[in-house]
Enzyme design. Structure first.
Site, PDB file in Angstrom:
ATOM      1  N   HIS B 196      21.241  28.050  45.797  1.00 59.43           N
ATOM      2  CA  HIS B 196      20.457  27.240  46.897  1.00 59.43           C
ATOM      3  C   HIS B 196      21.435  27.136  48.032  1.00 59.43           C
ATOM      4  O   HIS B 196      22.513  26.700  47.976  1.00 59.43           O
ATOM      5  CB  HIS B 196      20.321  25.807  46.231  1.00 59.43           C
ATOM      6  CG  HIS B 196      19.647  25.063  47.093  1.00 59.43           C
ATOM      7  ND1 HIS B 196      18.097  24.699  46.910  1.00 59.43           N
ATOM      8  CD2 HIS B 196      19.917  23.891  48.121  1.00 59.43           C
ATOM      9  CE1 HIS B 196      17.916  23.833  47.948  1.00 59.43           C
ATOM     10  NE2 HIS B 196      19.051  23.586  48.450  1.00 59.43           N
ATOM     11  N   CYS B 197      20.912  27.311  49.074  1.00 60.36           N
ATOM     12  CA  CYS B 197      21.653  27.334  50.483  1.00 60.36           C
ATOM     13  C   CYS B 197      21.348  26.209  51.344  1.00 60.36           C
ATOM     14  O   CYS B 197      20.293  26.015  51.802  1.00 60.36           O
ATOM     15  CB  CYS B 197      21.593  28.496  51.349  1.00 60.36           C
ATOM     16  SG  CYS B 197      22.515  28.470  52.843  1.00 60.36           S
TER      17      CYS B 197
END
Lengths: 159, 495
Positions: B196-197
């Site tokens: 998850h960025c």
């Protein structure tokens, strides 16, 4: 066995149970479904017809996910345009999915509905399962509703 | 109006009846019939996502850091074009702003694509599917007497000769396909989950990995480009007036040159490093997730190899970047069919478990700021990815150092080899398993659900959420019924 058309099926029959054909991951993450014949369909449809359907679907998905010359071309072209081209162009995968949905509809009309069954496009189930709805004819006598839901209700109803 | 997710898991006690279309629609249809316009599916999406433009754009809940990314790129590039390009295009060549412009366009295009598209979210199981799976699990485990629900099966599959375990996701009620993972921040299972960025404001998964990679690659080129030409600009000017004078006069003569350079200098190292890391991942066909856990590392055993790799680097790269793009499975803009049974999810798609709408709105801004602060603080530290699949080594035992809360991988992480990464676990796995306790005990166990995953809490080893985990575990141990669940959890983890 009574013969129904697709529209009649929805009107006059009641949903008895659903069978789920799961994914076959033995070749990796590509989309393939198990060709194992579900026991609930034993009395409803010939094994060969069912296997034929699943195998054809599998070949469609393999075609959609094929990595080869044309997919590379599409990928490179898309990359070169910073992927803006996807706004106007339909991908190869989407084209094959349309073919698949036509095939499923055709199979439903010709083979499954007359036997009181209905295939659901796996795309509507997150590509996880092929859902086969088994209908019982409402106007047929007592044997319909009781038998089919028995296997499910036993384990589940406790809650 | 069905209440938010808090009561969702409790309702699940009854879900295992096979719901025909007639049984579930009485709940939803009166609610829907009140609305004049048919609802689109994104409006009732059960995950923790935000939707814009009537479902065309999909992002994670926390978008604060994404706006920071946008600002950094836009401002730095803008200053470069405004102040350095005129001089450089005269002195050297007008190709410089042209190339810069192309790079900038590419960066923005890929960034927006990465942030706005569906990363490959798996839709949750329909009630029928879930019931069918439940039934199969019950049959496999034999009849269970009262007490706790037996731990779910993990399916084992042999892929290209390697045994892979498929784990059951309690939130989505499915067996996760291989390489899929549940993101606790977005509360979705994502196919080929990478990480998850927060910088991009979205998960990176199967459908947007190539956009993400092209983004960081083109951003590397852009930052190096800008950095190089700003330096060139200063040097060229200084040849006229002398270098030291040039630097002294810098604020007046070459506005912002210093500031641009500073931003670029730090960006260059982190972004170039990240690009290198992802190039390695692509060429070996691994996800960040797998690399961090060492799933296919030789250290696990001689027989361990990556079953998804095509064998050579070139094919791996081509497959990842130029392979076919699978369609979105969640059909955000489709209309809800009145006769299809809908999942008992939150009725307004963006609510999270246990929190009211107003709370979440208020918390949003605070946490955006907090998350940004955490991110900047933690910029030097590589943080690990949250992955709720827990193996026996990773079970968060009291006393073991864990990083609780949703771990979001910061893309500024240095590409260190997997062996040097500390064995971090995430108790977002608990988030998956806690509904297990809830369902059969009927406890409103909000704390564990909220504690492990308060939105926006990026982990810099936050002790608060850690203590919540301990709190959860100690609470659990008090009650005998809870002890059973914990035993169940332990069994689950050791499968």
């Amino acid at each position: 066995p009574q013969v129904h058309s697709l529209q009649e099926l929805r009107r006059s029959a009641s949903l008895a149970t659903k069978v789920f054909v799961q994914r076959d991951y033995s070749e990796g993450t590509t989309c393939q479904f198990q060709t194992k014949f579900p026991p609930e369909l034993e009395s409803r449809i010939e094994r060969q017809l069912f296997e034929e359907t699943v195998k054809t679907l599998n070949s469609f998905y393999a075609e959609a996910e094929k990595i080869g010359g044309s997919s590379y071309l599409e990928g490179c072209l898309a990359c070169a345009t910073a992927y803006f081209i996807f706004l106007c162009m339909e991908t190869h995968y989407e084209k094959v999915l349309k073919k698949i949905s036509k095939y499923i509809q055709e199979q439903n009309e010709k083979i499954y509905a007359p036997r009181g069954l209905l295939l659901t496009d796996p795309l509507e189930r997150g590509m996880r399962v092929i859902e086969i709805s088994i209908y019982e004819d409402r106007c047929s006598s007592g044997s319909s509703s009781s038998g089919s839901s028995s296997s499910s209700s036993g384990g589940g109803m406790g809650g | 109006m069905t209440p938010g997710g808090g009561s969702g898991p409790m309702k699940d006690c009854e879900y295992s009846q096979i719901s025909t279309h007639s049984s579930s629609s009485p709940m939803e249809s009166p609610h829907k019939k009140k609305k004049s316009a048919p609802k689109r599916k994104w409006e009732v999406f059960p995950g923790r996502n935000k939707f814009f433009c009537n479902g065309r754009i999909m992002m994670a809940r926390q978008t604060g850091v994404f706006y920071l990314t946008l600002v950094l790129i836009l401002v730095t590039s803008g200053l470069f074009f405004a102040f350095d390009c005129p001089y450089l295009s005269e002195k050297i060549t007008p190709a410089i702003p042209a190339i810069g412009g192309i790079l900038f366009f590419f960066v923005m295009g890929t960034l927006l694509r990465t942030s706005f598209s569906d990363p490959g979210v798996l839709p949750r199981a329909t009630p029928d599917e879930a019931a069918d799976l439940e039934r199969q699990i019950d049959i496999a485990n034999g009849s269970s007497s009262g007490g706790y629900r037996p731990p779910p099966r993990t399916k084992e599959v042999i892929i290209n000769g390697q045994t892979v375990k498929l784990k059951y996701c309690f939130t989505c009620k499915i067996f996760r396909p291989p390489r899929a993972s549940h993101c606790s921040l977005c509360d979705n299972c994502v196919e080929r989950f990478d990480h998850h960025c927060p910088w991009v404001g979205n998960c990176v998964g199967k459908r947007n990995y190539r956009f993400f990679y092209m983004f960081i690659l083109s951003l590397s080129f852009l930052t190096v480009f800008i950095f190089a030409f700003v330096i060139t600009h200063v040097i060229l000017r200084s040849q006229q007036t002398g270098f030291l004078n040039a630097l002294k006069d810098s604020p007046a003569r070459y506005p912002f040159a210093e500031r641009i350079s500073v931003v670029c200098f730090f960006s260059v190292w982190s972004i170039v490093g990240l690009s290198g890391f992802h190039t390695y991942l692509i060429s070996s066909n691994q996800t960040t997730n797998e690399d961090i856990k060492g799933s296919w590392s030789n250290k696990r055993g001689k027989e361990n190899y990556n079953p998804y790799s095509y064998g050579n680097i070139f094919t791996n790269c081509c497959a990842a970047l130029c392979g076919p793009l699978s369609p979105s499975l969640i059909d955000r803009r489709g209309f809800i069919q009145p006769d299809t049974p809908q999942l008992a999810g939150p009725s307004n798609g963006v609510t999270m478990y246990g929190a009211t709408q107003s709370q979440s709105n208020m918390c949003d801004q605070d946490q955006c700021i907090q998350s940004t602060k955490f991110v900047l603080q933690a910029a030097a530290t590589p943080l690990l990815q949250s992955e709720p699949s827990i193996t026996s080594e990773e079970l968060p035992l009291p006393g073991k150092t864990t990083i609780s809360g949703p771990c979001a991988t910061l893309t500024l992480g240095q590409p260190t080899p997997p062996s040097s990464m500390p064995n971090l676990t995430s108790d977002s796995g608990l988030t998956d398993m806690i509904p297990l306790k809830e369902e059969h005990e009927g406890h409103q166990f909000l704390t564990p659900e909220e504690a492990p995953s308060p939105p926006g809490m990026l982990p810099s080893g936050s002790p608060i959420t850690h203590s919540h985990t301990m709190h959860v575990l100690s609470l659990a141990s008090q009650d005998s019924l809870h002890e059973d669940s914990v035993r169940g959890l332990v069994k689950l983890s050791s499968v």
